[in-house]
Motif scaffolding. Sequence first.
Motif, PDB file in Angstrom:
ATOM      1  N   VAL A 184       0.981  -1.068  -0.098  1.00 52.56           N
ATOM      2  CA  VAL A 184       0.053   0.016  -0.206  1.00 52.56           C
ATOM      3  C   VAL A 184       1.078   1.223   0.305  1.00 52.56           C
ATOM      4  O   VAL A 184       0.737   2.533  -0.977  1.00 52.56           O
ATOM      5  CB  VAL A 184      -0.869  -0.136   0.928  1.00 52.56           C
ATOM      6  CG1 VAL A 184      -1.739   1.650   1.371  1.00 52.56           C
ATOM      7  CG2 VAL A 184      -2.360  -1.552   0.956  1.00 52.56           C
ATOM      8  N   GLY A 244       2.209   1.630  -3.138  1.00 53.30           N
ATOM      9  CA  GLY A 244       1.619   2.945  -4.095  1.00 53.30           C
ATOM     10  C   GLY A 244       1.227   4.223  -3.908  1.00 53.30           C
ATOM     11  O   GLY A 244       1.472   4.810  -4.997  1.00 53.30           O
ATOM     12  N   PHE A 245       0.817   3.848  -3.199  1.00 51.28           N
ATOM     13  CA  PHE A 245       0.701   5.617  -2.304  1.00 51.28           C
ATOM     14  C   PHE A 245       2.196   6.508  -3.022  1.00 51.28           C
ATOM     15  O   PHE A 245       1.651   7.441  -4.082  1.00 51.28           O
ATOM     16  CB  PHE A 245       1.012   6.245  -0.678  1.00 51.28           C
ATOM     17  CG  PHE A 245      -0.425   5.923  -0.482  1.00 51.28           C
ATOM     18  CD1 PHE A 245      -1.281   6.967  -0.663  1.00 51.28           C
ATOM     19  CD2 PHE A 245      -0.757   5.050   0.784  1.00 51.28           C
ATOM     20  CE1 PHE A 245      -2.781   6.660  -0.130  1.00 51.28           C
ATOM     21  CE2 PHE A 245      -1.856   4.673   1.051  1.00 51.28           C
ATOM     22  CZ  PHE A 245      -2.824   5.744   0.413  1.00 51.28           C
ATOM     23  N   ILE A 299       1.864   7.126  -6.452  1.00 56.41           N
ATOM     24  CA  ILE A 299       1.031   7.524  -7.446  1.00 56.41           C
ATOM     25  C   ILE A 299       1.563   9.260  -7.102  1.00 56.41           C
ATOM     26  O   ILE A 299       1.690  10.224  -8.083  1.00 56.41           O
ATOM     27  CB  ILE A 299      -0.069   7.045  -7.036  1.00 56.41           C
ATOM     28  CG1 ILE A 299      -0.837   5.854  -6.924  1.00 56.41           C
ATOM     29  CG2 ILE A 299      -1.747   8.226  -7.046  1.00 56.41           C
ATOM     30  CD1 ILE A 299      -1.214   5.979  -8.866  1.00 56.41           C
ATOM     31  N   ASN A 332      -3.544   9.933  -3.985  1.00 52.72           N
ATOM     32  CA  ASN A 332      -4.452   9.611  -4.028  1.00 52.72           C
ATOM     33  C   ASN A 332      -5.334   8.550  -2.710  1.00 52.72           C
ATOM     34  O   ASN A 332      -5.187   7.543  -2.125  1.00 52.72           O
ATOM     35  CB  ASN A 332      -4.881   8.872  -4.529  1.00 52.72           C
ATOM     36  CG  ASN A 332      -5.701   8.031  -5.511  1.00 52.72           C
ATOM     37  OD1 ASN A 332      -6.868   9.070  -5.434  1.00 52.72           O
ATOM     38  ND2 ASN A 332      -5.996   7.404  -6.925  1.00 52.72           N
ATOM     39  N   GLN A 385      -7.114   5.316  -3.216  1.00 52.19           N
ATOM     40  CA  GLN A 385      -6.720   3.947  -3.089  1.00 52.19           C
ATOM     41  C   GLN A 385      -6.691   3.162  -1.792  1.00 52.19           C
ATOM     42  O   GLN A 385      -6.184   2.387  -1.536  1.00 52.19           O
ATOM     43  CB  GLN A 385      -4.903   4.856  -3.380  1.00 52.19           C
ATOM     44  CG  GLN A 385      -4.070   2.959  -3.542  1.00 52.19           C
ATOM     45  CD  GLN A 385      -2.937   3.621  -3.865  1.00 52.19           C
ATOM     46  OE1 GLN A 385      -2.179   4.221  -4.241  1.00 52.19           O
ATOM     47  NE2 GLN A 385      -1.534   2.501  -4.155  1.00 52.19           N
ATOM     48  N   ARG A 417      -9.991   1.937  -0.999  1.00 50.57           N
ATOM     49  CA  ARG A 417      -9.524   0.352  -1.948  1.00 50.57           C
ATOM     50  C   ARG A 417      -9.222  -1.046  -0.778  1.00 50.57           C
ATOM     51  O   ARG A 417      -9.828  -1.928  -0.569  1.00 50.57           O
ATOM     52  CB  ARG A 417      -9.252   0.792  -3.077  1.00 50.57           C
ATOM     53  CG  ARG A 417      -9.319  -0.660  -4.185  1.00 50.57           C
ATOM     54  CD  ARG A 417      -8.684  -0.649  -5.000  1.00 50.57           C
ATOM     55  NE  ARG A 417      -7.474  -0.574  -5.185  1.00 50.57           N
ATOM     56  CZ  ARG A 417      -7.266   1.028  -5.989  1.00 50.57           C
ATOM     57  NH1 ARG A 417      -7.537   1.281  -6.618  1.00 50.57           N
ATOM     58  NH2 ARG A 417      -5.354   0.156  -5.880  1.00 50.57           N
ATOM     59  N   HIS A 418      -7.525  -0.528   0.069  1.00 48.39           N
ATOM     60  CA  HIS A 418      -7.301  -1.380   0.386  1.00 48.39           C
ATOM     61  C   HIS A 418      -7.711  -1.815   1.371  1.00 48.39           C
ATOM     62  O   HIS A 418      -8.588  -2.666   1.901  1.00 48.39           O
ATOM     63  CB  HIS A 418      -5.364  -1.134   1.042  1.00 48.39           C
ATOM     64  CG  HIS A 418      -5.178  -0.715  -0.853  1.00 48.39           C
ATOM     65  ND1 HIS A 418      -4.678  -2.209  -1.826  1.00 48.39           N
ATOM     66  CD2 HIS A 418      -4.821   0.205  -1.379  1.00 48.39           C
ATOM     67  CE1 HIS A 418      -3.988  -1.501  -2.500  1.00 48.39           C
ATOM     68  NE2 HIS A 418      -4.045  -0.518  -2.286  1.00 48.39           N
TER      69      HIS A 418
END
Length: 80
Positions: A10, A13-14, A17, A25, A28, A31-32
């Motif tokens: 996670v 991913g942050f 982005i 964002n 995201q 969603r996790h």
Amino acid sequence: MTYGAIYAVVAIGFNIIYNATGIINFAQGVRHARGMIAVSLAGHLPLPMAILVAVAVTAALGALIEVLFIRWLHRPGSCA
């Protein structure tokens, strides 16, 4: 150990982005969180029901945050 790996993915991913767009964002993260809630509930409920409950919980929390914080930001001088 598994939760640490999930949090690392996670975070990566942050980071990707943010570096690509310059914007954090939060969708995201939601969603996790929804996925982790569904997996946690799957031990007690059938998987389709756990997914529906997770969607309902995150939608309710999102609505609460929007009402308490986001709407206030659009009209910051009107707190009474």
